[in-house]
Design a protein around this motif. Structure first.
Motif, PDB file in Angstrom:
ATOM      1  N   THR A 113       0.993  -1.336  -0.109  1.00 45.30           N
ATOM      2  CA  THR A 113      -0.039  -0.042   0.065  1.00 45.30           C
ATOM      3  C   THR A 113       0.883   1.348   0.094  1.00 45.30           C
ATOM      4  O   THR A 113       0.491   2.328  -0.588  1.00 45.30           O
ATOM      5  N   HIS A 114       1.983   1.087   0.804  1.00 42.69           N
ATOM      6  CA  HIS A 114       2.867   2.466   0.476  1.00 42.69           C
ATOM      7  C   HIS A 114       4.095   2.303  -0.282  1.00 42.69           C
ATOM      8  O   HIS A 114       4.776   3.271  -0.406  1.00 42.69           O
ATOM      9  N   ASP A 125       7.889   9.279  -3.476  1.00 42.41           N
ATOM     10  CA  ASP A 125       8.175   9.069  -4.947  1.00 42.41           C
ATOM     11  C   ASP A 125       6.909   8.334  -5.508  1.00 42.41           C
ATOM     12  O   ASP A 125       7.136   8.388  -6.824  1.00 42.41           O
ATOM     13  N   GLN A 126       6.190   7.800  -4.977  1.00 40.39           N
ATOM     14  CA  GLN A 126       5.100   7.247  -5.316  1.00 40.39           C
ATOM     15  C   GLN A 126       3.713   7.344  -4.526  1.00 40.39           C
ATOM     16  O   GLN A 126       2.986   6.362  -4.372  1.00 40.39           O
ATOM     17  N   LYS A 127       3.644   8.692  -4.238  1.00 40.11           N
ATOM     18  CA  LYS A 127       2.636   8.739  -3.324  1.00 40.11           C
ATOM     19  C   LYS A 127       1.239   8.871  -3.990  1.00 40.11           C
ATOM     20  O   LYS A 127       0.111   8.002  -3.357  1.00 40.11           O
ATOM     21  N   ASN A 226       6.246   2.439  13.435  1.00 41.16           N
ATOM     22  CA  ASN A 226       6.677   3.599  12.894  1.00 41.16           C
ATOM     23  C   ASN A 226       6.558   3.607  11.424  1.00 41.16           C
ATOM     24  O   ASN A 226       6.388   2.460  10.964  1.00 41.16           O
ATOM     25  N   GLU A 227       7.151   4.703  10.704  1.00 41.23           N
ATOM     26  CA  GLU A 227       6.816   4.793   9.418  1.00 41.23           C
ATOM     27  C   GLU A 227       8.118   4.241   8.632  1.00 41.23           C
ATOM     28  O   GLU A 227       8.597   4.522   7.574  1.00 41.23           O
ATOM     29  N   GLU A 228       8.762   3.455   9.257  1.00 43.07           N
ATOM     30  CA  GLU A 228      10.014   2.534   8.660  1.00 43.07           C
ATOM     31  C   GLU A 228       9.446   1.219   8.612  1.00 43.07           C
ATOM     32  O   GLU A 228      10.048   0.368   7.753  1.00 43.07           O
ATOM     33  N   GLY A 229       8.636   0.544   9.081  1.00 45.39           N
ATOM     34  CA  GLY A 229       8.154  -0.700   9.248  1.00 45.39           C
ATOM     35  C   GLY A 229       7.054  -1.331   8.146  1.00 45.39           C
ATOM     36  O   GLY A 229       6.857  -0.387   7.142  1.00 45.39           O
ATOM     37  N   ILE A 230       6.619  -2.019   8.046  1.00 43.48           N
ATOM     38  CA  ILE A 230       5.376  -2.729   7.122  1.00 43.48           C
ATOM     39  C   ILE A 230       4.038  -2.080   7.405  1.00 43.48           C
ATOM     40  O   ILE A 230       3.465  -1.556   6.738  1.00 43.48           O
ATOM     41  N   PHE A 231       3.670  -1.842   8.629  1.00 42.25           N
ATOM     42  CA  PHE A 231       2.391  -0.950   9.041  1.00 42.25           C
ATOM     43  C   PHE A 231       2.919   0.347   9.340  1.00 42.25           C
ATOM     44  O   PHE A 231       3.364   0.778  10.220  1.00 42.25           O
ATOM     45  N   ARG A 232       2.464   1.054   8.207  1.00 47.12           N
ATOM     46  CA  ARG A 232       2.755   2.686   8.433  1.00 47.12           C
ATOM     47  C   ARG A 232       1.474   3.553   8.218  1.00 47.12           C
ATOM     48  O   ARG A 232       0.535   3.098   7.595  1.00 47.12           O
TER      49      ARG A 232
END
Length: 241
Positions: A113-114, A125-127, A226-232
């Protein structure tokens, strides 16, 4: 001898599914990346080894003596009997493994998803593509996967307290983590659908109250999402439906 878990430091990631099983069982284990003097260098040394006969492609992987076991579902299939977290019935062990592999599929879709285009690109870059992917994920994939697990729970011949068999297994722990992660990443989307999954939410609540899990969740060993993992959590993706 303690189990050695190899995964990246600073995130829960896929390694968390293994940690939950080890913590629930009170197993003796070392989270290698968090060990002073070892860190991720020890993990990368194994992965890049020119002499290790069975090198893993990517973390997480578990080391038990001289045996290296890669992939979450494979690790849990190995650990389950040793930790008392798999059905005693051998046939049901394969059912549990199949459910865990389905969790693996689901987690891969969460990741995409992200990062729908390229894992080497930043989210920024892919928002726009991520918004489209998240809209489809919220609309179609969350209800498909959670609806499936809800039915599995409801149709378990041994009762609706567990996904397979009559006692806690590693699959129950993994579904707890999935609900935790989705609630962090897509709080609005999950809030809208809570009434659709009463069994899974009850299971989530029961797992959270288990003594070893509750202690783990309250400890510094349980890293925050956090926004470095899988669930962001990106607010613009949570409202993408």
């Amino acid at each position: 001898m303690a189990y050695e878990l190899y995964y990246w430091d600073g995130i829960q990631g896929r390694g968390e599914f293994v940690r939950l099983a080890l913590e629930e069982a009170g197993a003796d284990y070392i989270d290698v990346a968090r060990e002073p003097g070892r860190g991720t260098g020890a993990m990368l040394a194994i992965m890049k080894s020119e002499s290790e006969p069975h090198i893993p492609f990517a973390p997480p992987f578990l080391k038990d003596g001289d045996l290296i076991i890669p992939h979450v579902a494979n690790i849990l299939f190995y650990l389950g009997p040793k930790l008392g977290l798999t059905p005693e019935n051998e046939r049901l062990r394969y059912v549990a493994n199949g459910l865990q592999l389905t969790v693996t599929d689901f987690v891969a879709e969460v990741h995409d998803t992200h990062h729908p285009i390229d894992t080497s690109l930043y989210y920024e870059d892919q928002k726009q593509e991520a918004k489209a992917r998240s809209a489809a994920f919220i609309r179609e994939r969350i209800p498909k996967f959670l609806g499936y697990f809800e039915r599995v729970l409801r149709q378990n011949p041994e009762g609706t307290n567990h996904l397979v068999g009559g006692a806690l297994t590693y699959v129950d722990l993994s579904l707890f983590q999935v609900i935790e992660g989705l609630s962090y990443a897509f709080p609005k989307a999950i809030a809208k659908r809570r009434a659709e999954y009463p069994g899974l939410l009850a299971l989530h609540g029961a797992v959270a109250k288990r003594p070893n899990i509750a202690r783990y969740l309250a400890s510094p060993r349980r890293l925050a999402f956090n926004e470095e993992g899988i669930f962001r959590h990106y607010p613009e993706l949570d409202g993408a439906e």
